[in-house]
Design a protein around this motif. Structure first.
Motif, PDB file in Angstrom:
ATOM      1  N   GLU A  87       0.825  -1.192   0.000  1.00  0.00           N
ATOM      2  CA  GLU A  87       0.000   0.000   0.000  1.00  0.00           C
ATOM      3  C   GLU A  87       0.866   1.250   0.000  1.00  0.00           C
ATOM      4  N   LYS A  88       1.951   1.230   0.786  1.00  0.00           N
ATOM      5  CA  LYS A  88       2.831   2.384   0.847  1.00  0.00           C
ATOM      6  C   LYS A  88       3.520   2.612  -0.479  1.00  0.00           C
ATOM      7  N   SER A  89       3.994   1.535  -1.127  1.00  0.00           N
ATOM      8  CA  SER A  89       4.669   1.702  -2.409  1.00  0.00           C
ATOM      9  C   SER A  89       3.683   2.135  -3.488  1.00  0.00           C
ATOM     10  N   ALA A  90       2.462   1.614  -3.438  1.00  0.00           N
ATOM     11  CA  ALA A  90       1.458   2.044  -4.402  1.00  0.00           C
ATOM     12  C   ALA A  90       1.128   3.506  -4.177  1.00  0.00           C
ATOM     13  N   SER A  91       1.038   3.895  -2.945  1.00  0.00           N
ATOM     14  CA  SER A  91       0.751   5.277  -2.624  1.00  0.00           C
ATOM     15  C   SER A  91       1.905   6.181  -3.061  1.00  0.00           C
ATOM     16  N   ALA A  92       3.132   5.742  -2.829  1.00  0.00           N
ATOM     17  CA  ALA A  92       4.296   6.520  -3.246  1.00  0.00           C
ATOM     18  C   ALA A  92       4.341   6.618  -4.765  1.00  0.00           C
ATOM     19  N   ARG A  93       3.971   5.542  -5.438  1.00  0.00           N
ATOM     20  CA  ARG A  93       3.959   5.540  -6.910  1.00  0.00           C
ATOM     21  C   ARG A  93       2.911   6.517  -7.427  1.00  0.00           C
ATOM     22  N   GLU A  94       1.757   6.538  -6.771  1.00  0.00           N
ATOM     23  CA  GLU A  94       0.713   7.465  -7.183  1.00  0.00           C
ATOM     24  C   GLU A  94       1.162   8.911  -6.993  1.00  0.00           C
ATOM     25  N   ILE A  95       1.825   9.175  -5.878  1.00  0.00           N
ATOM     26  CA  ILE A  95       2.330  10.529  -5.619  1.00  0.00           C
ATOM     27  C   ILE A  95       3.367  10.910  -6.665  1.00  0.00           C
ATOM     28  N   LEU A  96       4.233   9.964  -6.982  1.00  0.00           N
ATOM     29  CA  LEU A  96       5.258  10.217  -8.002  1.00  0.00           C
ATOM     30  C   LEU A  96       4.603  10.520  -9.354  1.00  0.00           C
ATOM     31  N   ASP A  97       3.593   9.742  -9.717  1.00  0.00           N
ATOM     32  CA  ASP A  97       2.883   9.977 -10.980  1.00  0.00           C
ATOM     33  C   ASP A  97       2.211  11.350 -10.991  1.00  0.00           C
ATOM     34  N   GLN A  98       1.632  11.721  -9.867  1.00  0.00           N
ATOM     35  CA  GLN A  98       0.972  13.028  -9.782  1.00  0.00           C
ATOM     36  C   GLN A  98       1.979  14.168  -9.912  1.00  0.00           C
ATOM     37  N   ARG A  99       3.127  14.012  -9.267  1.00  0.00           N
ATOM     38  CA  ARG A  99       4.154  15.059  -9.355  1.00  0.00           C
ATOM     39  C   ARG A  99       4.679  15.192 -10.786  1.00  0.00           C
ATOM     40  N   TYR A 100       4.846  14.063 -11.464  1.00  0.00           N
ATOM     41  CA  TYR A 100       5.316  14.084 -12.849  1.00  0.00           C
ATOM     42  C   TYR A 100       4.264  14.721 -13.762  1.00  0.00           C
ATOM     43  N   ALA A 101       2.993  14.346 -13.534  1.00  0.00           N
ATOM     44  CA  ALA A 101       1.904  14.899 -14.347  1.00  0.00           C
ATOM     45  C   ALA A 101       1.758  16.406 -14.122  1.00  0.00           C
ATOM     46  N   ALA A 102       2.040  16.863 -12.915  1.00  0.00           N
ATOM     47  CA  ALA A 102       1.926  18.288 -12.607  1.00  0.00           C
ATOM     48  C   ALA A 102       3.137  19.077 -13.103  1.00  0.00           C
ATOM     49  N   GLY A 103       4.182  18.379 -13.549  1.00  0.00           N
ATOM     50  CA  GLY A 103       5.366  19.048 -14.067  1.00  0.00           C
ATOM     51  C   GLY A 103       6.347  19.484 -12.989  1.00  0.00           C
ATOM     52  N   GLU A 104       6.201  18.912 -11.785  1.00  0.00           N
ATOM     53  CA  GLU A 104       7.101  19.267 -10.685  1.00  0.00           C
ATOM     54  C   GLU A 104       8.479  18.629 -10.841  1.00  0.00           C
ATOM     55  N   ILE A 105       8.543  17.490 -11.529  1.00  0.00           N
ATOM     56  CA  ILE A 105       9.818  16.793 -11.715  1.00  0.00           C
ATOM     57  C   ILE A 105      10.020  16.498 -13.200  1.00  0.00           C
ATOM     58  N   ASP A 108      13.745  12.518 -16.333  1.00  0.00           N
ATOM     59  CA  ASP A 108      14.874  11.781 -15.761  1.00  0.00           C
ATOM     60  C   ASP A 108      14.674  11.532 -14.269  1.00  0.00           C
ATOM     61  N   GLU A 109      14.225  12.561 -13.551  1.00  0.00           N
ATOM     62  CA  GLU A 109      13.962  12.405 -12.113  1.00  0.00           C
ATOM     63  C   GLU A 109      12.845  11.387 -11.885  1.00  0.00           C
ATOM     64  N   TYR A 110      11.810  11.469 -12.725  1.00  0.00           N
ATOM     65  CA  TYR A 110      10.687  10.540 -12.610  1.00  0.00           C
ATOM     66  C   TYR A 110      11.149   9.096 -12.805  1.00  0.00           C
ATOM     67  N   ASN A 111      11.936   8.854 -13.854  1.00  0.00           N
ATOM     68  CA  ASN A 111      12.403   7.489 -14.132  1.00  0.00           C
ATOM     69  C   ASN A 111      13.332   6.987 -13.023  1.00  0.00           C
ATOM     70  N   ALA A 112      14.185   7.853 -12.488  1.00  0.00           N
ATOM     71  CA  ALA A 112      15.096   7.451 -11.409  1.00  0.00           C
ATOM     72  C   ALA A 112      14.307   7.118 -10.145  1.00  0.00           C
ATOM     73  N   MET A 113      13.324   7.931  -9.814  1.00  0.00           N
ATOM     74  CA  MET A 113      12.517   7.682  -8.613  1.00  0.00           C
ATOM     75  C   MET A 113      11.646   6.438  -8.779  1.00  0.00           C
ATOM     76  N   LYS A 114      11.133   6.242  -9.986  1.00  0.00           N
ATOM     77  CA  LYS A 114      10.308   5.056 -10.240  1.00  0.00           C
ATOM     78  C   LYS A 114      11.138   3.790 -10.093  1.00  0.00           C
ATOM     79  N   GLU A 115      12.352   3.849 -10.598  1.00  0.00           N
ATOM     80  CA  GLU A 115      13.274   2.723 -10.460  1.00  0.00           C
ATOM     81  C   GLU A 115      13.607   2.446  -8.994  1.00  0.00           C
ATOM     82  N   GLU A 116      13.808   3.508  -8.234  1.00  0.00           N
ATOM     83  CA  GLU A 116      14.099   3.387  -6.806  1.00  0.00           C
ATOM     84  C   GLU A 116      12.934   2.756  -6.055  1.00  0.00           C
TER      85      GLU A 116
END
Length: 119
Positions: A87-105, A108-116
């Motif tokens: 649940e935490k990783s899914a939640s973190a993934r959703e937050i990461l997707d939202q930040r990428y969609a909003a243009g905050e990252i 390259d940062e998105y792919n590195a964080m997704k890999e992490e």
């Protein structure tokens, strides 16, 4: 005369002044509490029928209600390490997707964080 007065003074149930009404109120409250315990136990994966029966028992049902609440409080504080991690990783993934969609990252940062997160 003494037995007659004693029986009708307490309305036959040991509750003065409308004993059957108080007994009905007691059972209605007991059933409502047991119903909520049943729903909560079912939602949290414990045996709902067992807890319903234990809470509905006259006189000691309130003791089981207190025990159930204590167990729920203790259980909510402790969880197995593997539990909830997806649940935490899914939640973190959703937050990461939202930040990428909003243009905050950047991409390259998105792919590195997704890999992490996938590790």
């Amino acid at each position: 005369m003494d037995g007659y007065m004693h029986y009708y003074m307490f309305d036959g149930y040991g509750y003065p002044y409308g004993g059957w009404i108080w007994m009905a109120v007691f059972w209605i409250v007991q059933l409502i509490v047991a119903f909520f315990i049943f729903r909560d136990a079912k939602e949290h994966g414990t045996n709902p029928v067992l807890w319903f029966i234990l809470v509905i028992i006259p006189a000691i049902g309130w003791l089981f209600l207190v025990l159930y609440v204590i167990f729920r409080v203790l259980d909510s504080g402790s969880g197995s390490p593997g539990e909830g991690s997806s649940e935490k990783s899914a939640s973190a993934r959703e937050i990461l997707d939202q930040r990428y969609a909003a243009g905050e990252i950047t991409t390259d940062e998105y792919n590195a964080m997704k890999e992490e997160l996938s590790r």
